[in-house]
Design an enzyme around this catalytic site. Structure first.
Site, PDB file in Angstrom:
ATOM      1  NE  ARG A  58      -4.454  -1.232   1.322  1.00 34.93           N
ATOM      2  CZ  ARG A  58      -5.506  -1.621   2.023  1.00 34.93           C
ATOM      3  NH1 ARG A  58      -5.473  -1.613   3.326  1.00 34.93           N
ATOM      4  NH2 ARG A  58      -6.611  -2.003   1.413  1.00 34.93           N
ATOM      5  CE  LYS A  85     -21.205 -11.209   8.590  1.00 36.25           C
ATOM      6  NZ  LYS A  85     -21.117  -9.881   9.149  1.00 36.25           N
ATOM      7  N   GLY A  98      -9.846  -7.948  -0.298  1.00 36.72           N
ATOM      8  CA  GLY A  98      -8.594  -8.241   0.391  1.00 36.72           C
ATOM      9  C   GLY A  98      -8.207  -9.711   0.356  1.00 36.72           C
ATOM     10  N   GLY A 146     -13.510  -3.010  -0.049  1.00 31.93           N
ATOM     11  CA  GLY A 146     -14.819  -2.365   0.004  1.00 31.93           C
ATOM     12  C   GLY A 146     -14.995  -1.313  -1.081  1.00 31.93           C
TER      13      GLY A 146
HETATM   14  P1  AMP Z   1     -14.945 -12.835   2.488  1.00 35.20           P
HETATM   15  O1  AMP Z   1     -14.217 -11.868   3.364  1.00 35.20           O
HETATM   16  O2  AMP Z   1     -16.416 -12.820   2.673  1.00 35.20           O
HETATM   17  O3  AMP Z   1     -14.496 -12.748   1.055  1.00 35.20           O
HETATM   18  O4  AMP Z   1     -14.498 -14.280   3.010  1.00 35.20           O
HETATM   19  C1  AMP Z   1     -13.229 -14.801   2.805  1.00 35.20           C
HETATM   20  C2  AMP Z   1     -13.066 -16.009   3.673  1.00 35.20           C
HETATM   21  O5  AMP Z   1     -14.029 -16.978   3.346  1.00 35.20           O
HETATM   22  C3  AMP Z   1     -11.729 -16.706   3.539  1.00 35.20           C
HETATM   23  O6  AMP Z   1     -10.991 -16.501   4.691  1.00 35.20           O
HETATM   24  C4  AMP Z   1     -12.104 -18.193   3.378  1.00 35.20           C
HETATM   25  O7  AMP Z   1     -11.367 -19.029   4.234  1.00 35.20           O
HETATM   26  C5  AMP Z   1     -13.553 -18.216   3.803  1.00 35.20           C
HETATM   27  N1  AMP Z   1     -14.313 -19.342   3.226  1.00 35.20           N
HETATM   28  C6  AMP Z   1     -14.400 -19.719   1.946  1.00 35.20           C
HETATM   29  N2  AMP Z   1     -15.174 -20.810   1.822  1.00 35.20           N
HETATM   30  C7  AMP Z   1     -15.598 -21.147   3.059  1.00 35.20           C
HETATM   31  C8  AMP Z   1     -16.408 -22.196   3.590  1.00 35.20           C
HETATM   32  N3  AMP Z   1     -16.954 -23.129   2.792  1.00 35.20           N
HETATM   33  N4  AMP Z   1     -16.637 -22.210   4.918  1.00 35.20           N
HETATM   34  C9  AMP Z   1     -16.102 -21.295   5.723  1.00 35.20           C
HETATM   35  N5  AMP Z   1     -15.315 -20.281   5.288  1.00 35.20           N
HETATM   36  C10 AMP Z   1     -15.064 -20.218   3.968  1.00 35.20           C
END
Ligand code: AMP
Length: 413
Positions: free
Chosen positions: A42, A219, A371, A394
């Site tokens: 960054r 999420k 990220g 974001g």
């Molecule tokens: P996000 O910040 O919403 O993009 O989430 C990223 C995170 O989702 C990463 O750290 C992954 O380890 C996690 N992730 C991906 N697939 C799964 C899953 N099936 N169950 C739990 N965590 C997950």
């Protein structure tokens, strides 16, 4: 897509900055471990703007946040100080050319900048979010994060011109990136923001088809607008990761102990009903009995999960996803398709990265945003193999989903 018009934004090389004192909002929100910077990307990304200003004989005032400040301890512990960043800047620009200012509201600083500081020198101010907590009153004031007018004015008055180059915060309405514009005599965008916008805006509904979006991560609740946007503009949306289980549950499948946001079930049903032809969901998964890095068990979607939790998409799904990705001319990826941090559940993310690189090599455009996704992408493949890996999570999503961008509002009026 955002109706953002790049041409209406004034870039740094279109205004006269010669010999001026320039306040630059940068994003030095770097990862730190034991007081050491673990990734300088960054800071390095802001160097083009800093170097340009030095070449034009400016005095440079740098403002940045680092993490969030919620308690007195966040300040007192020194865990969120920008001092390591200052030390890194000194290694680049010289020990005697970079200063660290901790008390940015004192008149002494103004006198220093006007009378003692030389041109081609840099003052880095301490974490702007220290202004979110009043140590004397021992209370959270959020002056930076709630855009306090007086604070914004004080920061604007530090220089003649304001340059916003903090791409990762353009969707935030803070004193140091939004409030400050109103009180600055002149303003423009820096080279990092310009470069990010030029690339992210290439991902739009008129981009070359087929347009393929890959989404995953945990999420869905904070990505509903994004998902709808991606569904409407893409030919295919490949859904993996934790969020795929919500859709599988909405279709009535067993998902065992897999992660899912129950309150989002109706939203998932609505999206499925509206875009069923575009959504591609997993047909198999790799699952384990707990959230650990052990060999996964293959489960077909539609069969019982035996109370296991899905931690990656399965081999059939990966094959199906990569086949589609390889035919794409425009690709957007946000959200890993599995727990890529675990060796046993990173296979799909790795293969998806390779498929994206293949499509890019065959004249496709690939945009990686977010990220975790950017980290996964660049851990499995060299950054140069993608068309563009955004530095903002974001902010990138905000542009794609057409949200308000306060950090650019004044430029864009
Ligand atoms: P996000 O910040 O919403 O993009 O989430 C990223 C995170 O989702 C990463 O750290 C992954 O380890 C996690 N992730 C991906 N697939 C799964 C899953 N099936 N169950 C739990 N965590 C997950």
């Amino acid at each position: 897509m955002h109706n953002l018009n790049l041409k209406s934004l004034v870039p740094l090389d279109k205004i006269n900055v010669d010999n001026k004192t320039v306040v630059v909002r940068v994003d030095f929100n770097v990862p730190l471990k034991d007081g050491k910077i673990t990734d300088t990307a960054r800071i390095d990304a802001a160097r083009k703007t800093i170097d340009y200003l030095l070449d034009h004989n400016c005095k440079i005032i740098l403002l940045s946040h680092l993490s969030r400040i919620k308690t007195a301890d966040d300040i007192k512990s020194g865990k969120k100080t920008l001092l390591p960043v200052c030390n890194y800047l000194k290694t680049i620009y010289g020990e005697n050319n970079v200063f660290f200012a901790t008390d940015w509201l004192s008149p002494v600083i103004n006198t220093f900048i006007k009378k003692e500081m030389k041109h081609k020198q840099i003052v880095l101010f301490e974490n702007t979010r220290y202004q979110d907590f009043d140590l004397i009153k021992n209370q959270l004031t959020k002056k930076e994060s709630k855009c306090d007018e007086a604070l914004a004015k004080q920061w604007a008055n530090l220089g003649d011109i304001f340059v916003n180059d903090a791409f990762a915060t353009i969707h935030r309405k803070h004193a140091s990136n939004y409030g400050i514009i109103k009180h600055s005599k002149k303003w423009c965008i820096g080279f990092l923001i310009k470069h990010e916008l030029e690339n992210i805006l290439k991902f739009n509904a008129n981009a070359q088809k087929p347009i393929v979006s890959i989404v995953g991560g945990v999420k869905i609740s904070d990505k509903v607008i994004l998902l709808n946007r991606l569904m409407s503009m893409s030919d295919y949306v490949l859904v993996g990761g934790g969020m795929s289980f919500l859709f599988l549950k909405a279709l009535g499948h067993d998902i065992g102990k897999s992660l899912f946001e129950s309150e989002m079930l109706q939203t998932a049903k609505d999206i499925l009903a509206k875009y069923k032809d575009k959504i591609i969901l997993p047909v198999d998964v790799l699952a384990a009995d707990k959230f650990t890095d052990i060999k996964g068990k293959k489960i077909k979607v539609g069969k019982s999960f035996n109370n296991l939790m899905g931690l990656d998409i399965g081999p059939k799904t990966t094959k199906m996803f990569t086949k589609i990705i390889k035919t794409a001319k425009t690709i957007f990826w946000n959200g890993p398709t599995g727990v890529f941090e675990f060796k046993h559940f990173q296979k799909s993310s790795k293969k998806i990265v390779r498929a994206i690189c293949y499509a890019t090599k065959h004249n496709g455009f690939s945009l990686i945003g977010g990220g975790d996704t950017a980290f996964a992408a660049t851990s499995f493949c060299d950054k140069s193999k993608f068309s563009f890996v955004s530095t903002g999570g974001g902010a990138t999503l905000a542009i794609i989903q057409g949200s308000d961008l306060p950090g650019l509002n004044f430029f864009n009026k």
